[in-house]
Design a protein around this motif. Structure first.
Motif, PDB file in Angstrom:
ATOM      1  N   PHE A 119      -7.233  29.404  19.631  1.00 34.82           N
ATOM      2  CA  PHE A 119      -5.879  29.008  20.352  1.00 34.82           C
ATOM      3  C   PHE A 119      -5.682  29.562  21.767  1.00 34.82           C
ATOM      4  O   PHE A 119      -5.101  28.820  22.315  1.00 34.82           O
ATOM      5  CB  PHE A 119      -4.785  30.174  19.392  1.00 34.82           C
ATOM      6  N   ASN A 120      -6.377  30.580  22.046  1.00 33.61           N
ATOM      7  CA  ASN A 120      -6.323  31.383  23.456  1.00 33.61           C
ATOM      8  C   ASN A 120      -7.464  30.749  24.462  1.00 33.61           C
ATOM      9  O   ASN A 120      -7.768  31.257  25.249  1.00 33.61           O
ATOM     10  CB  ASN A 120      -6.420  32.574  23.390  1.00 33.61           C
ATOM     11  N   GLY A 121      -7.885  29.394  24.110  1.00 35.60           N
ATOM     12  CA  GLY A 121      -8.913  29.004  25.083  1.00 35.60           C
ATOM     13  C   GLY A 121     -10.463  29.225  24.654  1.00 35.60           C
ATOM     14  O   GLY A 121     -10.626  29.752  23.589  1.00 35.60           O
ATOM     15  N   ASN A 122     -11.138  29.593  25.883  1.00 32.45           N
ATOM     16  CA  ASN A 122     -12.632  30.130  25.442  1.00 32.45           C
ATOM     17  C   ASN A 122     -12.925  31.376  25.693  1.00 32.45           C
ATOM     18  O   ASN A 122     -12.281  32.472  26.361  1.00 32.45           O
ATOM     19  CB  ASN A 122     -13.468  29.246  26.550  1.00 32.45           C
ATOM     20  N   PHE A 123     -13.663  31.872  24.739  1.00 30.76           N
ATOM     21  CA  PHE A 123     -14.100  33.242  24.825  1.00 30.76           C
ATOM     22  C   PHE A 123     -15.596  33.479  24.849  1.00 30.76           C
ATOM     23  O   PHE A 123     -16.532  32.738  24.006  1.00 30.76           O
ATOM     24  CB  PHE A 123     -13.805  33.898  23.374  1.00 30.76           C
ATOM     25  N   ASP A 124     -16.014  33.725  26.195  1.00 30.88           N
ATOM     26  CA  ASP A 124     -17.642  34.090  26.343  1.00 30.88           C
ATOM     27  C   ASP A 124     -17.929  35.210  25.598  1.00 30.88           C
ATOM     28  O   ASP A 124     -17.130  36.114  25.483  1.00 30.88           O
ATOM     29  CB  ASP A 124     -17.818  33.949  27.746  1.00 30.88           C
ATOM     30  N   PRO A 125     -19.124  35.601  25.500  1.00 31.23           N
ATOM     31  CA  PRO A 125     -19.787  36.841  24.984  1.00 31.23           C
ATOM     32  C   PRO A 125     -19.266  38.013  25.303  1.00 31.23           C
ATOM     33  O   PRO A 125     -18.688  39.198  24.742  1.00 31.23           O
ATOM     34  CB  PRO A 125     -20.934  36.636  24.682  1.00 31.23           C
ATOM     35  N   GLU A 126     -19.104  38.018  26.691  1.00 33.11           N
ATOM     36  CA  GLU A 126     -18.690  39.343  27.418  1.00 33.11           C
ATOM     37  C   GLU A 126     -17.136  39.721  26.956  1.00 33.11           C
ATOM     38  O   GLU A 126     -16.594  40.522  26.675  1.00 33.11           O
ATOM     39  CB  GLU A 126     -18.913  39.117  28.939  1.00 33.11           C
ATOM     40  N   MET A 127     -16.123  38.559  27.005  1.00 31.61           N
ATOM     41  CA  MET A 127     -14.820  38.705  26.671  1.00 31.61           C
ATOM     42  C   MET A 127     -14.652  39.156  25.208  1.00 31.61           C
ATOM     43  O   MET A 127     -13.979  39.829  24.906  1.00 31.61           O
ATOM     44  CB  MET A 127     -14.291  37.379  27.090  1.00 31.61           C
ATOM     45  N   ALA A 128     -15.486  38.425  24.510  1.00 38.01           N
ATOM     46  CA  ALA A 128     -15.360  38.626  23.129  1.00 38.01           C
ATOM     47  C   ALA A 128     -15.559  40.333  22.731  1.00 38.01           C
ATOM     48  O   ALA A 128     -14.972  40.971  21.967  1.00 38.01           O
ATOM     49  CB  ALA A 128     -16.385  38.007  22.123  1.00 38.01           C
ATOM     50  N   ALA A 129     -16.870  40.854  23.252  1.00 41.99           N
ATOM     51  CA  ALA A 129     -17.291  42.225  23.160  1.00 41.99           C
ATOM     52  C   ALA A 129     -15.784  43.056  23.842  1.00 41.99           C
ATOM     53  O   ALA A 129     -15.657  44.076  22.996  1.00 41.99           O
ATOM     54  CB  ALA A 129     -18.481  42.332  23.831  1.00 41.99           C
ATOM     55  N   LYS A 130     -15.336  42.797  24.759  1.00 41.80           N
ATOM     56  CA  LYS A 130     -14.277  43.383  25.416  1.00 41.80           C
ATOM     57  C   LYS A 130     -13.028  43.411  24.568  1.00 41.80           C
ATOM     58  O   LYS A 130     -12.395  44.508  24.398  1.00 41.80           O
ATOM     59  CB  LYS A 130     -14.037  43.158  26.634  1.00 41.80           C
ATOM     60  N   LEU A 131     -12.830  42.385  23.983  1.00 36.61           N
ATOM     61  CA  LEU A 131     -11.763  42.130  23.120  1.00 36.61           C
ATOM     62  C   LEU A 131     -11.881  43.033  21.800  1.00 36.61           C
ATOM     63  O   LEU A 131     -10.911  43.687  21.396  1.00 36.61           O
ATOM     64  CB  LEU A 131     -11.405  40.621  22.955  1.00 36.61           C
ATOM     65  N   VAL A 132     -12.881  42.965  21.181  1.00 35.94           N
ATOM     66  CA  VAL A 132     -12.921  43.608  19.990  1.00 35.94           C
ATOM     67  C   VAL A 132     -13.061  45.236  20.313  1.00 35.94           C
ATOM     68  O   VAL A 132     -12.647  46.286  19.587  1.00 35.94           O
ATOM     69  CB  VAL A 132     -14.401  43.609  19.272  1.00 35.94           C
ATOM     70  N   ALA A 133     -13.635  45.722  21.538  1.00 38.74           N
ATOM     71  CA  ALA A 133     -13.554  47.076  21.875  1.00 38.74           C
ATOM     72  C   ALA A 133     -12.235  47.651  22.058  1.00 38.74           C
ATOM     73  O   ALA A 133     -11.922  48.679  21.649  1.00 38.74           O
ATOM     74  CB  ALA A 133     -14.564  47.296  23.209  1.00 38.74           C
TER      75      ALA A 133
END
Length: 328
Positions: A284-298
């Motif tokens: 829904f919110n566009g693209n998530f690169d691996p770095e963004m995904a890790a930051k989001l989960v943290a």
């Protein structure tokens, strides 16, 4: 055209209007308050100044807020005196179209022709109020939530005639008051109350069907998905959970409840494209690169842990305490 709002009039000094006035005055904006009579306005000012001192003493307002409100908040004897010469006017009278129409006409008769006029309404579309406004290009909904001193979100709703150029000016004023604003379309209930009332309606249905009690529904909402909502909206939560998971769950709902809870078309299209949210790198919110995904989960983990700590520190609400005592 006004490019920066320095002076404001708030018309309606009840708990909504008063809270809006406090919020803007605390941000250093000069605010004039007016209610139905000079006496009512004076009493409201006394209450607002007293509350500001209490809130600061309790740590709910930043140090110096009470003094800033006292310095920047004043009253006028009439609506006309309050609005004369100011940059922005916020109408916050009762949610009755005839009352709002009358007040808006009085505002327009006395205000500068270029003054921006906002209405604080929970559900009334701009198009139902705009006929009472001269120069409707300067008119829009600026919807604060109760209690206004503590709820940061504000809905901005433009009408057909609203000049888009006034939106950034209003947004800048709200940012000074540490408010978050979102632009939504001119439909009844906008977004906030459309979502809020749908949740309440479905909650009532659950209780009426004997699925859970009022108390248990409240417990589930505040301690599960409601626990997430201060940090993420429904689209972000779905992106983190997995859109394919949501699609499968919607199929269960559709089988049980029919079209009312059928899978949304936008969700279907994303899943069909292989966009499952964070885990697939797009949602829904566009693209998530691996770095963004890790930051989001943290961030998510830290946010939820802090929320649990805050709730433990605050303890149960008086309502929960009463329920606990009753059940013993």
């Amino acid at each position: 055209m006004i490019t920066r709002i320095e002076t404001v009039a708030v018309i309606g000094a009840g708990y909504m209007g008063g809270g809006i006035a406090q919020s803007l005055a605390a941000a250093g904006i000069t605010v004039t308050l007016a209610d139905v009579t000079a006496e009512a306005t004076s009493k409201a000012l006394e209450r607002l100044l007293r509350e500001a001192g209490e809130f600061e003493a309790q740590g709910l307002f930043a140090p110096g807020s009470a003094e800033a409100i006292k310095a920047n908040l004043k009253t006028a004897d009439s609506i006309e005196d309050a609005v004369r010469g100011v940059d922005f006017i916020e109408e916050a009278v009762p949610e009755i179209p005839s009352i709002k129409h009358e007040v808006l006409r009085r505002i327009c008769a006395a205000a500068r022709p270029d003054a921006i006029i906002g209405t604080n309404t929970s559900t009334l579309p701009v198009k139902t109020l705009a006929p009472a406004v001269t120069h409707p290009e300067r008119f829009l909904t600026v919807h604060f939530s109760n209690p206004a001193p503590f709820i940061p979100g504000v809905e901005l709703v433009s009408g057909e005639a609203t000049d888009p150029a006034i939106i950034p000016v209003v947004k800048a004023m709200l940012r000074r008051a540490k408010r978050l604003s979102a632009e939504v379309a001119d439909v009844p209930g906008f977004v906030l109350n459309r979502l809020q009332y749908v949740l309440l309606k479905e909650s009532n249905s659950i209780v009426e069907e004997g699925i859970a009690t009022v108390q248990d529904v409240d417990t589930i909402v505040r301690s599960t998905f409601g626990f997430r909502l201060p940090f993420f909206g429904p689209f972000a939560i779905a992106d983190m959970a997995g859109l394919d998971v949501y699609a499968n769950c919607f199929q269960t709902f559709e089988d049980a409840f029919g079209e009312r809870l059928a899978t949304p078309e936008l969700l279907k299209s994303l899943v069909a494209e292989g966009k499952f949210g964070v885990k697939s790198g797009a949602g829904f919110n566009g693209n998530f690169d691996p770095e963004m995904a890790a930051k989001l989960v943290a961030y998510r983990n830290k946010a939820y842990a802090r929320m649990a700590q805050l709730l433990e520190e605050l303890g149960p609400s008086p309502l929960e305490e009463a329920r606990s005592t009753t059940s013993e």
